[in-house]
Design a protein around this motif. Structure first.
Motif, short mmCIF file in Angstrom:
data_model
loop_
_atom_site.label_atom_id
_atom_site.label_comp_id
_atom_site.label_asym_id
_atom_site.label_seq_id
_atom_site.Cartn_x
_atom_site.Cartn_y
_atom_site.Cartn_z
N PHE A 142 0.80 -1.22 0.00
CA PHE A 142 0.00 0.00 0.00
C PHE A 142 0.84 1.28 0.00
O PHE A 142 0.37 2.31 -0.45
N ASP A 143 2.08 1.22 0.46
CA ASP A 143 2.94 2.40 0.37
C ASP A 143 3.27 2.70 -1.09
O ASP A 143 3.20 3.85 -1.53
N ASN B 251 0.08 3.97 -2.72
CA ASN B 251 -0.18 5.36 -2.36
C ASN B 251 0.69 6.30 -3.19
O ASN B 251 0.21 7.34 -3.66
N ASP B 252 1.95 5.94 -3.41
CA ASP B 252 2.83 6.76 -4.26
C ASP B 252 2.31 6.81 -5.69
O ASP B 252 2.31 7.86 -6.33
N SER C 50 -0.70 9.13 -5.96
CA SER C 50 -0.33 10.55 -5.93
C SER C 50 0.28 11.00 -7.25
O SER C 50 0.16 12.16 -7.63
N ILE D 196 -6.55 5.43 1.58
CA ILE D 196 -6.02 6.23 0.47
C ILE D 196 -7.16 6.97 -0.22
O ILE D 196 -7.06 8.15 -0.51
N SER E 180 -8.44 9.84 2.08
CA SER E 180 -7.50 10.95 2.23
C SER E 180 -7.38 11.79 0.96
O SER E 180 -7.08 12.97 1.03
N ARG E 181 -7.63 11.18 -0.19
CA ARG E 181 -7.53 11.90 -1.47
C ARG E 181 -8.89 12.22 -2.07
O ARG E 181 -8.97 12.73 -3.18
#
Length: 117
Positions: A18-19, A22-23, A26, A42, A45-46
């Motif tokens: 998930f890291d 998430n990148d 973005s 994710i 938050s977005r």
């Protein structure tokens, strides 16, 4: 075959955590996410709509009965994706929290008790 909008090609990411996901989110700024319940952080938050598919789906009631295979499962998935897009783009029917009138009206205790009689 000529592609009309090559910049709109879908991106499929397999075997990532998930890291990394998430990148990627973005960087490409997607309009919708499709994944399990772990993607909700994710998405929230977005402010991106999330269509929950796969396992685990632990933040929805009845998720264990969601059909994902065969013709019927494909049609139900298409319906979920379409309804998620409609909900995200329609400000009139977007979910909102409505308080009952009894919570928002300033009434005395006598008026409330009188209403119960």
């Amino acid at each position: 075959m000529k592609k009309t909008n090559p910049e709109l090609e879908p991106v499929v990411l397999n075997g990532i955590d998930f890291d990394t996901f998430n990148d990627a989110v973005s960087q490409c700024n997607p309009e919708i996410l499709i994944g399990n319940s772990n993607g909700r952080y994710i998405a929230k938050s977005r402010n991106i709509p999330l269509v929950r598919v796969g396992l685990p789906i632990h933040d929805r009631v009845g998720a264990q009965r969601i059909l994902n295979i065969g013709y019927r499962g494909a049609m139900e998935l298409l319906d979920r994706i379409t309804n998620t897009i409609l909900e995200a783009t329609d400000t009139f029917t977007a979910p909102r929290q409505a308080e009952p009138a009894a919570y928002t009206e300033k009434r005395s205790e006598e008026e409330c008790v009188e209403g119960l009689r």
